[in-house]
Design an enzyme around this catalytic site. Structure first.
Site, PDB file in Angstrom:
ATOM      1  CB  SER A 103      28.187  69.304 -15.734  1.00 23.97           C
ATOM      2  OG  SER A 103      28.460  68.378 -14.679  1.00 23.97           O
ATOM      3  CD  GLN A 132      16.863  63.083   2.040  1.00 22.50           C
ATOM      4  OE1 GLN A 132      17.409  62.981   3.127  1.00 22.50           O
ATOM      5  NE2 GLN A 132      15.398  64.150   2.117  1.00 22.50           N
ATOM      6  CB  CYS A 133      19.771  55.630   2.787  1.00 23.46           C
ATOM      7  SG  CYS A 133      18.629  56.468   4.630  1.00 23.46           S
ATOM      8  CG  ASP A 166      30.535  65.716 -12.802  1.00 22.39           C
ATOM      9  OD1 ASP A 166      31.899  64.899 -12.243  1.00 22.39           O
ATOM     10  OD2 ASP A 166      31.064  66.870 -12.834  1.00 22.39           O
ATOM     11  CG  ASP A 215      31.679  68.645 -17.512  1.00 19.32           C
ATOM     12  OD1 ASP A 215      32.585  68.658 -17.349  1.00 19.32           O
ATOM     13  OD2 ASP A 215      30.720  68.128 -17.503  1.00 19.32           O
ATOM     14  CB  THR A 249      38.001  64.217 -16.690  1.00 20.01           C
ATOM     15  OG1 THR A 249      37.498  65.644 -16.448  1.00 20.01           O
ATOM     16  CG2 THR A 249      39.701  64.011 -16.019  1.00 20.01           C
TER      17      THR A 249
HETATM   18  N1  ASP Z   1      32.942  67.564 -15.168  1.00 17.81           N
HETATM   19  C1  ASP Z   1      33.829  65.797 -15.922  1.00 17.81           C
HETATM   20  C2  ASP Z   1      32.774  65.394 -16.454  1.00 17.81           C
HETATM   21  O1  ASP Z   1      31.757  64.586 -15.777  1.00 17.81           O
HETATM   22  C3  ASP Z   1      34.246  65.470 -14.904  1.00 17.81           C
HETATM   23  C4  ASP Z   1      34.512  63.953 -15.029  1.00 17.81           C
HETATM   24  O2  ASP Z   1      34.778  64.091 -16.689  1.00 17.81           O
HETATM   25  O3  ASP Z   1      34.510  62.924 -14.568  1.00 17.81           O
HETATM   26  O4  ASP Z   1      32.135  65.129 -17.712  1.00 17.81           O
END
Ligand code: ASP
Length: 343
Positions: free
Chosen positions: A60, A278-279, A91, A58, A15
């Protein structure tokens, strides 16, 4: 080395660097556009250079190959710059930061990852502060003239954190990251206050850039009611070399024969099992409760206070380094880049 520190910005996507062109489409920025959006950059006593992924992504979509790509960029230009700022989507930033900490062995210069929750061009953006302070940290030196932060770190919303200790904890808040098991390395307020006791150690060795990661791993999150057959099936995936079991509390899981049998069979096939809680905070202590004794007895490695993100990166790194199973298990049990704390 020149008087003005030299910092390389590595733009991978996310982003932070998106801007709306006249047609309204979101596009990645270049340095010129960035300077336009953040004129403060010109007032820095820092020589800024930049390089961008050909196709910014992105986060992800980040793959282990992209982590290696970033590590190689840093390795290729290591001598030319005093510090590095990696602009990255939030992310999966904690995974990339963790991976870079393992790939960059002997690092003695700052590699600061940052991003933002809102694009840099928007009025309420958090990107400007994150970017400006990340550059300042990448250029900072201590009283001895050494880089202030000779490690991979994440800067987000006024806090600098060790990269392989971070977790993304919020999808919307500007305070998106936490370092639950290691103190923050610096806090930005009126002053930028470094917590020198938590930073480092300072290494003087040459940088070695590793470039092999083995992604034949799995993460299995336990939950009440998890089916032993499903666990057996998952652990039988062809080629699987290791699995992270995310467990309850201090490393506990079901004690049923079927569940433990599925783990035991995997162990007998040579699959490495790593127990990570998991904590969000605290540590695995296998054997503290009866619900982790059997895992301990069959050779599941206790992950102490490592995060899942760091565990994923460390496993891929160790498995990629052509160590045998026993050597990987040994290396999992000791911190190699400050990624967990021994009890
Ligand atoms: N989906 C975006 C990414 O991880 C969110 C971000 O940039 O904060 O690339």
């Amino acid at each position: 080395m020149s008087q003005r520190p030299s910092v390389l910005l590595i733009y991978t996507g996310g982003t932070i660097g998106m801007w709306a062109d006249p047609s309204g489409a979101l596009r990645p920025m270049d340095l010129a556009h960035l300077e336009e959006q953040v004129p403060e950059l010109k007032r820095f006593a820092v020589d800024l250079h930049s390089v961008a992924f050909e196709r910014p992504i992105d986060s992800s979509d980040m793959q282990p190959g992209d982590w290696v790509r970033i590590a190689r960029i840093i390795g290729d230009r290591y001598a030319a710059h005093d510090g590095f700022v990696v602009l990255h989507g939030s992310d999966t930033m904690a995974y990339t930061a963790s991976a870079l900490s393992f790939l960059l062995e002997g690092l003695s210069k700052p590699v600061i990852l940052t991003g933002s929750q809102l694009p840099i061009g928007t009025i309420r953006t958090d990107a400007k502060e994150n970017l400006i302070t990340a550059i300042e940290i990448a250029a900072a030196r201590n009283a001895q003239g050494q880089p202030m932060v000779p490690e991979v770190a994440v800067y987000f919303e006024y806090q600098l954190m060790r990269g392989n200790r971070t977790v993304k904890v919020h999808a919307e808040r500007f305070e998106a990251f936490r370092s639950p098991n290691w103190p923050v390395l610096a806090e930005a307020g009126v002053h930028l206050r470094y917590n020198e006791a938590a930073i480092g150690p300072y290494t003087t060795g040459p940088l070695t850039v590793h470039d092999r990661l083995d992604d034949r791993i799995a993460v299995i999150r336990l939950f009440p009611g998890i089916q032993a057959d499903w666990v057996r099936h998952a652990l039988s995936a062809p080629g699987l070399r290791a699995a992270i079991l995310t467990t309850f509390g201090s490393g506990n899981g079901p004690t049923g024969d079927a569940f433990l049998g599925a783990l035991r069979e995997a162990r007998e096939r040579g699959v490495i099992l790593l127990n990570v809680t998991q904590c969000v905070g605290g540590r695995v202590e296998q054997g503290r409760y009866v619900t982790s004794q059997a895992m301990q007895a069959m050779g599941v490695v206790g992950g102490a206070d490592i995060t899942v993100e760091a565990a994923v990166a460390k496993l891929m790194y160790l498995l990629g380094s052509e160590r045998g199973t026993a050597a990987v298990e040994q290396a999992l049990a000791v911190p190699i880049r400050g990624e967990f704390t021994l009890a």
